[in-house]
Design a protein around this motif. Structure first.
Motif, PDB file in Angstrom:
ATOM      1  N   THR A   1      -7.029   2.363  11.902  1.00 46.73           N
ATOM      2  CA  THR A   1      -6.012   2.741  12.523  1.00 46.73           C
ATOM      3  C   THR A   1      -4.994   3.402  11.698  1.00 46.73           C
ATOM      4  OG1 THR A   1      -6.267   0.401  13.735  1.00 46.73           O
ATOM      5  CG2 THR A   1      -3.917   1.629  14.066  1.00 46.73           C
ATOM      6  N   LEU A   2      -4.580   3.133  10.789  1.00 44.43           N
ATOM      7  CA  LEU A   2      -3.809   3.889   9.907  1.00 44.43           C
ATOM      8  C   LEU A   2      -4.222   5.172   9.063  1.00 44.43           C
ATOM      9  CD1 LEU A   2      -1.605   0.832   8.767  1.00 44.43           C
ATOM     10  CD2 LEU A   2      -1.012   2.226  10.619  1.00 44.43           C
ATOM     11  N   GLY A   3      -5.568   5.445   9.258  1.00 43.47           N
ATOM     12  CA  GLY A   3      -6.279   6.503   8.611  1.00 43.47           C
ATOM     13  C   GLY A   3      -6.206   6.703   7.070  1.00 43.47           C
ATOM     14  N   ASN A   4      -5.803   5.463   6.069  1.00 40.26           N
ATOM     15  CA  ASN A   4      -5.725   5.801   4.894  1.00 40.26           C
ATOM     16  C   ASN A   4      -7.165   5.566   4.233  1.00 40.26           C
ATOM     17  OD1 ASN A   4      -2.951   6.279   4.958  1.00 40.26           O
ATOM     18  ND2 ASN A   4      -2.489   4.071   4.905  1.00 40.26           N
ATOM     19  N   LYS A   5      -7.589   6.304   3.482  1.00 38.52           N
ATOM     20  CA  LYS A   5      -8.704   5.980   2.825  1.00 38.52           C
ATOM     21  C   LYS A   5      -8.668   5.748   1.403  1.00 38.52           C
ATOM     22  CE  LYS A   5     -10.874   7.551   6.322  1.00 38.52           C
ATOM     23  NZ  LYS A   5     -11.343   6.656   7.398  1.00 38.52           N
ATOM     24  N   SER A  28      -7.947  -8.084   7.324  1.00 36.73           N
ATOM     25  CA  SER A  28      -7.264  -7.498   8.334  1.00 36.73           C
ATOM     26  C   SER A  28      -6.702  -6.247   8.072  1.00 36.73           C
ATOM     27  CB  SER A  28      -6.659  -8.500   9.282  1.00 36.73           C
ATOM     28  OG  SER A  28      -7.493  -9.710   9.926  1.00 36.73           O
ATOM     29  N   ALA A  29      -5.629  -6.464   7.170  1.00 37.85           N
ATOM     30  CA  ALA A  29      -4.758  -5.554   6.686  1.00 37.85           C
ATOM     31  C   ALA A  29      -5.459  -4.366   6.124  1.00 37.85           C
ATOM     32  CB  ALA A  29      -3.788  -6.045   5.775  1.00 37.85           C
ATOM     33  N   VAL A  30      -6.430  -4.603   5.354  1.00 38.36           N
ATOM     34  CA  VAL A  30      -7.082  -3.278   4.617  1.00 38.36           C
ATOM     35  C   VAL A  30      -7.923  -2.705   5.771  1.00 38.36           C
ATOM     36  CG1 VAL A  30      -8.800  -2.823   3.028  1.00 38.36           C
ATOM     37  CG2 VAL A  30      -7.128  -4.428   2.425  1.00 38.36           C
ATOM     38  N   ALA A  31      -8.602  -3.496   6.797  1.00 39.62           N
ATOM     39  CA  ALA A  31      -9.423  -3.029   7.780  1.00 39.62           C
ATOM     40  C   ALA A  31      -8.603  -1.920   8.503  1.00 39.62           C
ATOM     41  CB  ALA A  31      -9.964  -3.737   8.576  1.00 39.62           C
ATOM     42  N   ALA A  32      -7.036  -2.453   8.873  1.00 37.17           N
ATOM     43  CA  ALA A  32      -6.073  -1.505   9.580  1.00 37.17           C
ATOM     44  C   ALA A  32      -5.851  -0.187   8.940  1.00 37.17           C
ATOM     45  CB  ALA A  32      -5.056  -2.372   9.915  1.00 37.17           C
ATOM     46  N   GLU A  33      -5.789  -0.411   7.440  1.00 39.84           N
ATOM     47  CA  GLU A  33      -5.272   0.731   6.807  1.00 39.84           C
ATOM     48  C   GLU A  33      -6.275   1.735   6.750  1.00 39.84           C
ATOM     49  OE1 GLU A  33      -2.922   1.427   4.890  1.00 39.84           O
ATOM     50  OE2 GLU A  33      -1.457  -0.106   4.951  1.00 39.84           O
ATOM     51  N   THR A  34      -7.712   1.337   6.858  1.00 43.51           N
ATOM     52  CA  THR A  34      -8.700   2.471   6.605  1.00 43.51           C
ATOM     53  C   THR A  34      -9.161   2.922   8.116  1.00 43.51           C
ATOM     54  OG1 THR A  34     -10.212   0.527   6.305  1.00 43.51           O
ATOM     55  CG2 THR A  34      -9.631   1.503   4.351  1.00 43.51           C
ATOM     56  N   VAL A  47       1.025  -1.187  -0.013  1.00 44.09           N
ATOM     57  CA  VAL A  47       0.093   0.037   0.070  1.00 44.09           C
ATOM     58  C   VAL A  47       0.966   1.191   0.117  1.00 44.09           C
ATOM     59  CG1 VAL A  47      -1.678   1.516   1.339  1.00 44.09           C
ATOM     60  CG2 VAL A  47      -2.137  -1.037   1.182  1.00 44.09           C
ATOM     61  N   SER A  48       1.852   1.249   0.690  1.00 44.61           N
ATOM     62  CA  SER A  48       3.026   2.470   1.057  1.00 44.61           C
ATOM     63  C   SER A  48       3.463   2.594  -0.468  1.00 44.61           C
ATOM     64  CB  SER A  48       3.877   2.245   1.953  1.00 44.61           C
ATOM     65  OG  SER A  48       3.339   2.140   3.213  1.00 44.61           O
TER      66      SER A  48
END
Length: 461
Positions: free
Chosen positions: A323-327, A315-321, A288-289
């Motif tokens: 906890t990590l605040g990436n839309k 799980s990774a996509v859920a965390a991105e959107t 993603v980065s």
């Protein structure tokens, strides 16, 4: 018609034959005339169109360091041009292991082109075209990683020409493994002959949205782990060519082509190679980065097949959107059962996968797959003054659309100056619509509908 230097000699032979009484001379000259007639009938004056002609469209990763012979090797790489005034079309390729689909006016030709020469070689595409405009697409369909192809030009019969054809507005990038490359999608047997990226879910999806695409797919590849310790897709993502081992490839310039959405369908080979969920999730975050570093505004859609790293990806996509605040990052689980060779999709499976992905991308982007006729767009100019739709620029990437009478849920369309549908939206609960124009090329657009009228918007870059 070009001057044929054989004709003066042909006339001389005829003259000598008529005025000579010697049988052997007549026989010799008659044979000469026949040979010359055969030679004359087979001489053709080809018109060469150079590969750097701006009317040729290229879709995929091409190396233009030699503009007279651009190189490529990812499956799905496409060369497109519009011809007229020619009965025959030939191309010159250097490719010792390539299979190519040929499409003429959107119709797939029944027999693929098999390029089997390691040196420049001319191949005939068609020899019976009418003089009208025809759009021709040449698509590399198989996966010979060891063969980097070069395109050396187009040959037309005398009087033929190519003219520019508009590229689609939307841009889609697809990353995947054998399911995206089209491994054995047509039939079992010869892998190279029956692999066809042009019939995969990825190509079908971009066609549904009438979009440009770049497809980067390799059979056996993973996001984190590939069988046999081979390179993963992120390791190859920055390369112009898909090579095996230490093969040479120039780096890709990501600023050349920026997609609206990147779709990644991986995890099957990672699962078979023993990837753990936690390390796979970390690989998702890392990729993603990478993608965001190249395309800050692109949507990102991760697809996983059921039971193949789907939980780790979700799980990774859920965390991105969260906890990590990436839309703008999404997940889709593919549950399609496949019936092709060695647990791969056949063409029917590919269509079903594409249909489900198209539905998901519609939800993400608001895009539609409907078409807008040019005849309909021609009526726009007469409805601008009476339009109930108003549009105003808020900043360099946002247009506010309002209406004097329409409320929440009312659908509106955005079309370009040629009549192609760009986006479909609807008014929100406050009675307005916000149009994100970050990915929209410069030019005039029309916002509205047939019943409400249209507002004209100019996007400037």
């Amino acid at each position: 018609m070009a001057f044929n230097p054989v004709l003066p000699f042909l006339v001389l032979c005829l003259f000598m034959m008529i005025f000579s009484n010697r049988y052997y001379l007549k026989s010799f000259l008659l044979l000469s005339v026949a040979l010359l007639l055969f030679t004359s009938g087979n001489l053709s004056a080809d018109t060469l169109i150079s590969p750097d002609d701006p009317a040729i469209n290229y879709y995929g990763r091409f190396d233009y360091s030699n503009p007279k012979a651009p190189r490529f090797n990812w499956s799905g790489s496409t060369i497109e041009f519009k011809v007229s005034g020619t009965a025959t079309v030939e191309i010159e390729l250097t490719d010792g292991a390539g299979y190519y689909d040929i499409e003429i006016d959107g119709q797939l030709q029944s027999t693929p082109l098999h390029a089997d020469s390691w040196g420049p070689h001319k191949y005939s595409l068609v020899n019976s075209l009418s003089s009208d405009d025809h759009v021709i697409r040449i698509i590399r369909r198989n996966e010979p990683y060891w063969a980097i192809a070069a395109f050396s030009g187009i040959y037309l019969s005398d009087g033929g020409k190519i003219t520019p054809s508009a590229k689609p507005v939307r841009k889609m990038e697809f990353l995947g493994d054998s399911w995206t490359a089209g491994y054995f999608i047509e039939a079992c047997g010869d892998q190279q002959a029956h692999t066809n990226t042009n019939k995969t879910w990825a190509r079908l999806t971009s066609k549904a949205f009438r979009a440009q695409d770049i497809i980067l797919a390799e059979s056996g590849i993973g996001l984190l782990k590939s069988p046999g310790g081979r390179a993963s897709l992120p390791q190859k993502y920055g390369n112009t060519f898909d090579t095996i081992g230490s093969g040479s490839t120039p780096k890709w310039d990501f600023s050349k082509w920026i997609p609206d959405i990147v779709t990644i369908f991986l995890g099957i080979n990672d699962n078979s190679s023993g990837a753990a969920d936690n390390e796979y999730s970390a690989a998702v975050h890392s990729f993603v980065s990478t993608i965001r570093g190249n395309y800050p505004d692109a949507y990102i859609l991760f697809i996983s097949y059921s039971g193949c790293m789907d939980q780790a990806t979700r799980s990774a996509v859920a965390a991105e959107t969260t906890t990590l605040g990436n839309k703008g990052i999404y997940f889709y689980e593919c549950k399609q059962e496949v019936k092709g060779c060695t647990w791969h999709p056949d063409t029917t499976d590919a269509r079903a996968i594409s249909d489900s992905v198209v539905a998901k991308i519609k939800q993400i982007t608001g895009w539609d797959t409907a078409t807008v006729s040019l005849a309909h767009v021609k009526t726009i100019s007469g409805s601008l003054e009476a339009s109930q739709i108003k549009a105003a620029h808020i900043d360099n990437r946002t247009v506010l659309i309002t209406s004097s009478r329409h409320r929440a849920g009312y659908p509106i369309r955005v079309v370009d100056a040629t009549g192609k549908l760009v986006e479909q939206m609807q008014f929100d609960l406050s009675g307005v619509c916000w149009w994100n124009t970050a990915h929209i090329p410069e030019g005039f657009y029309f916002v509205g509908s047939q019943s409400s009228g249209w507002a004209r918007v100019f996007i400037k870059r």
